[in-house]
Design a protein around this motif. Sequence first.
Motif, PDB file in Angstrom:
ATOM      1  N   PRO B  40     -14.174 -13.166 -12.471  1.00  0.00           N
ATOM      2  CA  PRO B  40     -14.852 -13.542 -11.437  1.00  0.00           C
ATOM      3  C   PRO B  40     -14.412 -13.172 -10.096  1.00  0.00           C
ATOM      4  O   PRO B  40     -14.818 -13.560  -9.140  1.00  0.00           O
ATOM      5  CB  PRO B  40     -14.859 -15.151 -11.842  1.00  0.00           C
ATOM      6  CG  PRO B  40     -13.991 -15.306 -12.605  1.00  0.00           C
ATOM      7  CD  PRO B  40     -13.457 -14.184 -13.335  1.00  0.00           C
ATOM      8  N   VAL B  41     -13.017 -12.860 -10.076  1.00  0.00           N
ATOM      9  CA  VAL B  41     -12.702 -12.717  -8.666  1.00  0.00           C
ATOM     10  C   VAL B  41     -12.050 -11.295  -8.459  1.00  0.00           C
ATOM     11  O   VAL B  41     -11.293 -11.060  -7.506  1.00  0.00           O
ATOM     12  CB  VAL B  41     -11.237 -13.494  -8.464  1.00  0.00           C
ATOM     13  CG1 VAL B  41     -11.921 -15.205  -8.558  1.00  0.00           C
ATOM     14  CG2 VAL B  41     -10.161 -13.819  -9.443  1.00  0.00           C
ATOM     15  N   PHE B  43     -13.708  -9.068  -7.393  1.00  0.00           N
ATOM     16  CA  PHE B  43     -14.011  -8.516  -6.097  1.00  0.00           C
ATOM     17  C   PHE B  43     -13.243  -8.541  -4.724  1.00  0.00           C
ATOM     18  O   PHE B  43     -13.032  -7.769  -3.837  1.00  0.00           O
ATOM     19  CB  PHE B  43     -15.428  -9.187  -5.723  1.00  0.00           C
ATOM     20  CG  PHE B  43     -15.166 -10.773  -5.084  1.00  0.00           C
ATOM     21  CD1 PHE B  43     -14.888 -10.940  -4.071  1.00  0.00           C
ATOM     22  CD2 PHE B  43     -15.306 -11.474  -6.286  1.00  0.00           C
ATOM     23  CE1 PHE B  43     -14.763 -12.368  -3.559  1.00  0.00           C
ATOM     24  CE2 PHE B  43     -14.981 -12.866  -5.939  1.00  0.00           C
ATOM     25  CZ  PHE B  43     -14.856 -13.216  -4.473  1.00  0.00           C
ATOM     26  N   ALA B  44     -12.085  -9.284  -5.064  1.00  0.00           N
ATOM     27  CA  ALA B  44     -11.096  -9.604  -3.973  1.00  0.00           C
ATOM     28  C   ALA B  44      -9.731  -8.940  -4.275  1.00  0.00           C
ATOM     29  O   ALA B  44      -8.692  -8.958  -3.612  1.00  0.00           O
ATOM     30  CB  ALA B  44     -10.979 -11.139  -3.775  1.00  0.00           C
ATOM     31  N   TRP B  71      -1.975 -12.698  -7.491  1.00  0.00           N
ATOM     32  CA  TRP B  71      -2.219 -13.828  -6.650  1.00  0.00           C
ATOM     33  C   TRP B  71      -3.676 -14.225  -6.361  1.00  0.00           C
ATOM     34  O   TRP B  71      -3.820 -15.392  -6.256  1.00  0.00           O
ATOM     35  CB  TRP B  71      -1.512 -13.410  -5.238  1.00  0.00           C
ATOM     36  CG  TRP B  71      -0.297 -13.327  -5.245  1.00  0.00           C
ATOM     37  CD1 TRP B  71       0.228 -11.947  -4.820  1.00  0.00           C
ATOM     38  CD2 TRP B  71       0.892 -13.910  -5.680  1.00  0.00           C
ATOM     39  NE1 TRP B  71       1.605 -11.973  -5.000  1.00  0.00           N
ATOM     40  CE2 TRP B  71       2.044 -13.084  -5.357  1.00  0.00           C
ATOM     41  CE3 TRP B  71       0.771 -15.113  -6.066  1.00  0.00           C
ATOM     42  CZ2 TRP B  71       3.502 -13.708  -5.497  1.00  0.00           C
ATOM     43  CZ3 TRP B  71       2.246 -15.753  -6.316  1.00  0.00           C
ATOM     44  CH2 TRP B  71       3.520 -15.049  -6.252  1.00  0.00           C
ATOM     45  N   ILE B  72      -4.533 -13.495  -6.641  1.00  0.00           N
ATOM     46  CA  ILE B  72      -5.940 -13.866  -6.679  1.00  0.00           C
ATOM     47  C   ILE B  72      -6.450 -14.265  -7.934  1.00  0.00           C
ATOM     48  O   ILE B  72      -7.490 -15.139  -8.195  1.00  0.00           O
ATOM     49  CB  ILE B  72      -6.924 -12.618  -6.130  1.00  0.00           C
ATOM     50  CG1 ILE B  72      -6.342 -11.876  -4.790  1.00  0.00           C
ATOM     51  CG2 ILE B  72      -8.238 -12.632  -6.490  1.00  0.00           C
ATOM     52  CD1 ILE B  72      -6.819 -12.923  -3.888  1.00  0.00           C
ATOM     53  N   CYS B  73      -5.878 -13.926  -9.149  1.00  0.00           N
ATOM     54  CA  CYS B  73      -6.030 -14.557 -10.551  1.00  0.00           C
ATOM     55  C   CYS B  73      -6.228 -15.935 -10.475  1.00  0.00           C
ATOM     56  O   CYS B  73      -5.197 -16.583 -10.076  1.00  0.00           O
ATOM     57  CB  CYS B  73      -4.972 -13.916 -11.435  1.00  0.00           C
ATOM     58  SG  CYS B  73      -5.063 -14.723 -12.995  1.00  0.00           S
ATOM     59  N   ALA B  74      -7.215 -16.412 -11.172  1.00  0.00           N
ATOM     60  CA  ALA B  74      -7.450 -17.856 -10.995  1.00  0.00           C
ATOM     61  C   ALA B  74      -6.918 -18.581 -12.279  1.00  0.00           C
ATOM     62  O   ALA B  74      -7.563 -19.779 -12.770  1.00  0.00           O
ATOM     63  CB  ALA B  74      -8.778 -18.345 -10.670  1.00  0.00           C
ATOM     64  N   SER B  75      -6.433 -17.777 -13.364  1.00  0.00           N
ATOM     65  CA  SER B  75      -6.010 -18.217 -14.703  1.00  0.00           C
ATOM     66  C   SER B  75      -7.296 -18.664 -15.415  1.00  0.00           C
ATOM     67  O   SER B  75      -7.322 -19.975 -15.988  1.00  0.00           O
ATOM     68  CB  SER B  75      -5.186 -19.073 -14.548  1.00  0.00           C
ATOM     69  OG  SER B  75      -3.830 -18.708 -14.128  1.00  0.00           O
TER      70      SER B  75
END
Lengths: 289, 137
Positions: B40-41, B43-44, B71-75
């Motif tokens: 879901p992330v 894109f960044a 660093w963008i990964c939200a686990s």
Amino acid sequence: MEYLYFPGCTLYTKAQNLDEAGRECAKVLGFELKELSNWTCCGATFPLAKDNIMALAPPARILAKAKEEGSALTTLCSVCFNVIKRTNQLIKGDEEKREKINTFIEMDYQGDVRVLHYLEILKQEMGFDAIKGTLKRDLQGMKVAPFYGCMLLRPAEEMEFDDKEAPTIFEEFLESIACEPVDFPYKIECCGAFQSVGAPEVATECAYAILNSALKNGAEAVTTTCPLCQFNLDSRQREIREGHKDFPGIPIIYFTQLLGLALGLSVEKLDFDLNDVDPRPLLREKGLL
Amino acid sequence: MKIEVSRQKVHSEFAQKVEEISGQNLFACYQCGNCTAGCPVSFAMDLGPHQVIRFSLLGLEEEVLESNTFWICASCLQCTSRCPKGLDIARIMEALRLVILRKKERLDRLEVAELSEEFLERVPQIALISGFRKFSS
């Protein structure tokens, strides 16, 4: 039936609207939530590094304490549920780590406490049908999108909660309180989680995609079980509006607040003033306040 | 981007460290891209999770550690849940964060002082605790 209750850090402060409604509903539904004594923070993330045993100490201590005080432990917060349940599974299945953790916390715990989310108590222990007979307010016709997020469902083989791609427990819950569940493709997506502090603009985009999808599918409100999802979907609408002027906004309501509403609890106990986007205009429009 | 692969680099000490911390076998990845597709992330991210795995396996330490992917990964574990090879990709992302955070320089990604009073007033504890556990040493 009595359950030990682990509120977790956020429910005592920023998420009192999740906590108080949950405690009050239990009284009405006839099960007792006994708060675990001297509880500490669960750590708010399950450690993903194989060698990070230390981060397992807080949830392990919570579980060992629960064993001394009862046999089933419940939470309202999805993150606490995830951390405590995964730790329990690990202690149960990994003898070597179990020994290490027990030596560290100076307790002897074998992984035999039942860890349940509040929704599971409603479904498996009480039965959603039992709720149907106790409704005092008619929520009929209210279109609510259930947002599962990640922590209740994943990893499915450890959480054993529901189908990982197409869960239904939240929809069943909404039906039991006469709401109309709105299915939407983003219901098991991530709200952005802790990126709220790491990369806030990323969390805002996640929230926007989720809320847009709920709105497009006809939702009048979104419901959550998690203070972190709640924050990202509710409070972040301020940032969403900055980037998307035409975003109409949508109230985000904790599932315990909806349950309390349906069970006829007094509005003061449901703390709607703590929700960032005020749900009261919608509730008034529906004749519920 | 020009990338040089050499016999010395492939499955280097760096790759082995990632495998050790994550408990995952990087060789298992067959580059289907399911992780990146469902992320879901993504894109960044400047590299998709599947690229980060490939680069790590090839021992391209610098390229990997300079990317913002982990660093963008939200686990959120969507990748872990959908990987057809059963790789726990979220654990690989955690390992990459730790490769940096465990260095003696302690290059934290998040500093309390950087957060505004207004934000601290607003944000729930759960976000701060998990954020600091992911982004600081």
